[in-house]
Design a protein around this motif. Structure first.
Motif, PDB file in Angstrom:
ATOM      1  N   LEU A  72      42.541 -38.406  41.338  1.00 49.92           N
ATOM      2  CA  LEU A  72      43.166 -38.596  42.646  1.00 49.92           C
ATOM      3  C   LEU A  72      42.481 -39.698  43.438  1.00 49.92           C
ATOM      4  CD1 LEU A  72      43.748 -34.839  43.464  1.00 49.92           C
ATOM      5  CD2 LEU A  72      45.546 -36.533  43.097  1.00 49.92           C
ATOM      6  N   GLU A  73      41.160 -39.785  43.346  1.00 53.93           N
ATOM      7  CA  GLU A  73      40.464 -40.874  44.023  1.00 53.93           C
ATOM      8  C   GLU A  73      40.871 -42.216  43.422  1.00 53.93           C
ATOM      9  OE1 GLU A  73      36.129 -41.827  45.855  1.00 53.93           O
ATOM     10  OE2 GLU A  73      36.117 -41.087  43.787  1.00 53.93           O
ATOM     11  N   ASP A  85      43.717 -40.996  50.160  1.00 54.90           N
ATOM     12  CA  ASP A  85      42.790 -41.284  51.255  1.00 54.90           C
ATOM     13  C   ASP A  85      41.820 -40.152  51.534  1.00 54.90           C
ATOM     14  OD1 ASP A  85      43.893 -43.926  52.246  1.00 54.90           O
ATOM     15  OD2 ASP A  85      45.695 -42.683  52.393  1.00 54.90           O
ATOM     16  N   ILE A  86      42.317 -38.914  51.481  1.00 53.32           N
ATOM     17  CA  ILE A  86      41.494 -37.747  51.794  1.00 53.32           C
ATOM     18  C   ILE A  86      41.790 -36.664  50.755  1.00 53.32           C
ATOM     19  CG2 ILE A  86      40.867 -36.011  53.519  1.00 53.32           C
ATOM     20  CD1 ILE A  86      41.976 -37.852  55.670  1.00 53.32           C
ATOM     21  N   LEU A  87      40.762 -35.982  50.296  1.00 51.30           N
ATOM     22  CA  LEU A  87      40.917 -34.816  49.430  1.00 51.30           C
ATOM     23  C   LEU A  87      40.571 -33.565  50.217  1.00 51.30           C
ATOM     24  CD1 LEU A  87      39.343 -35.991  46.053  1.00 51.30           C
ATOM     25  CD2 LEU A  87      41.749 -35.459  46.490  1.00 51.30           C
ATOM     26  N   PHE A  88      41.409 -32.552  50.098  1.00 49.80           N
ATOM     27  CA  PHE A  88      41.188 -31.267  50.756  1.00 49.80           C
ATOM     28  C   PHE A  88      41.132 -30.158  49.711  1.00 49.80           C
ATOM     29  CE2 PHE A  88      43.615 -33.704  53.982  1.00 49.80           C
ATOM     30  CZ  PHE A  88      42.794 -33.568  55.086  1.00 49.80           C
ATOM     31  N   VAL A 112      36.673 -41.751  48.800  1.00 48.58           N
ATOM     32  CA  VAL A 112      37.605 -40.870  49.479  1.00 48.58           C
ATOM     33  C   VAL A 112      36.894 -40.001  50.508  1.00 48.58           C
ATOM     34  CG1 VAL A 112      37.452 -38.956  47.829  1.00 48.58           C
ATOM     35  CG2 VAL A 112      39.612 -39.381  49.017  1.00 48.58           C
ATOM     36  N   GLU A 113      37.545 -39.743  51.650  1.00 42.27           N
ATOM     37  CA  GLU A 113      37.064 -38.730  52.580  1.00 42.27           C
ATOM     38  C   GLU A 113      37.503 -37.364  52.057  1.00 42.27           C
ATOM     39  OE1 GLU A 113      36.552 -40.208  56.992  1.00 42.27           O
ATOM     40  OE2 GLU A 113      38.646 -40.488  56.384  1.00 42.27           O
TER      41      GLU A 113
END
Length: 271
Positions: free
Chosen positions: A36-37, A42-45, A78-79
């Protein structure tokens, strides 16, 4: 028409919530995070629960905060955050220290870390009952969150070393009497599932709370869940001011094609 008074100058970002459920092993999650990165998310949750929220209620599941520390070490760009932390499960000062430590772990080459403190009051009763926490009422849990957030912010100012940046706070929920006031008081990002038709009213309520809190909402980012929405509805949310969109994927078969579809949409919106 784009909603005025909120942070709409930034480009659209896509966050992917990788649910820590129904995976055969943690290696599947590790590999998904890297993929995914690399795809450009942009952000992983993840989320802060102890049991699956869908599918087999007794299926495989992993704890969220430990995972966030692993992501801090694994990723480069990534954040990342919980969507969202449950305030009930940990002492407020401990939450602050955990967040600060993960913030530092994620500082690699850049000037700051990449951790976002996503939080909420909690709602999944099974987590509480099986792990020995008092469930109480929704109002009591929100009051506890209201008490915890100033302690968290105060602890960040006392820690040595201090956080690498002013850790962004994401608050999830749309309750008009308590949650939106906490958003106005503390949040950098407001996340909700509110529909495009409902959003203008919620933003009016949020603006009124911001006036009472003497808060400048031009720094507040609006976030919303894509869920079962199509591109037309996502565009309506964008026109209403949403700039962070989240898309959920889960085991056992992670749908990377759906992620790519929303990445393409993000890139098209940003031009």
């Amino acid at each position: 028409m784009t909603q005025s008074g909120f942070d709409t100058d930034r480009p659209v970002r896509l966050g992917v919530q990788l649910a820590p459920q129904h995976h055969d092993s943690y290696q599947v999650i590790r590999d998904a995070v890297s993929r995914l990165e690399d795809m450009g998310v942009d952000i992983l949750f993840n989320w802060d629960h102890f049991f699956p929220l869908s599918g087999d209620p007794d299926g495989t599941h992993f704890e969220g905060w430990s995972m966030l520390a692993a992501w801090a070490e694994q990723t480069e760009r990534v954040e990342f955050a919980a969507l969202v932390n449950c305030n009930s499960y940990r002492n407020a000062d401990l939450q602050a220290d955990m967040a600060r430590t993960i913030d530092h772990i994620s500082k690699k080459g850049g000037e700051t870390g990449r951790f976002i403190f996503g939080t909420g009051s909690g709602w999944f009763e099974r987590d509480y009952t099986e792990y020995g926490y008092e469930f109480g009422t929704a109002g009591q849990r929100l009051d506890a969150l209201a008490e915890a957030l100033p302690r968290i912010e105060s602890r960040w100012a006392q820690l040595n070393p201090e956080p690498t940046r002013d850790i962004p706070i994401l608050i999830g929920g749309a309750g008009e009497q308590k949650t939106l006031r906490l958003v106005a008081r503390h949040a950098d990002i407001w996340h909700s599932f509110v529909s495009p038709d409902e959003l203008p009213h919620k933003l009016e309520v949020l603006s009124r709370w911001a006036d009472k809190e003497q808060r400048d909402t031009s720094t507040l980012v609006l976030s919303n869940e894509l869920g079962r929405r199509d591109e037309a509805e996502a565009r309506k949310l964008h026109d209403a001011g949403v700039r962070l969109f989240t898309h959920g994927v889960s085991g056992p078969d992670i749908d990377f094609d759906s992620v790519q579809r929303w990445l393409d949409w993000r890139d098209g919106i940003n031009g």
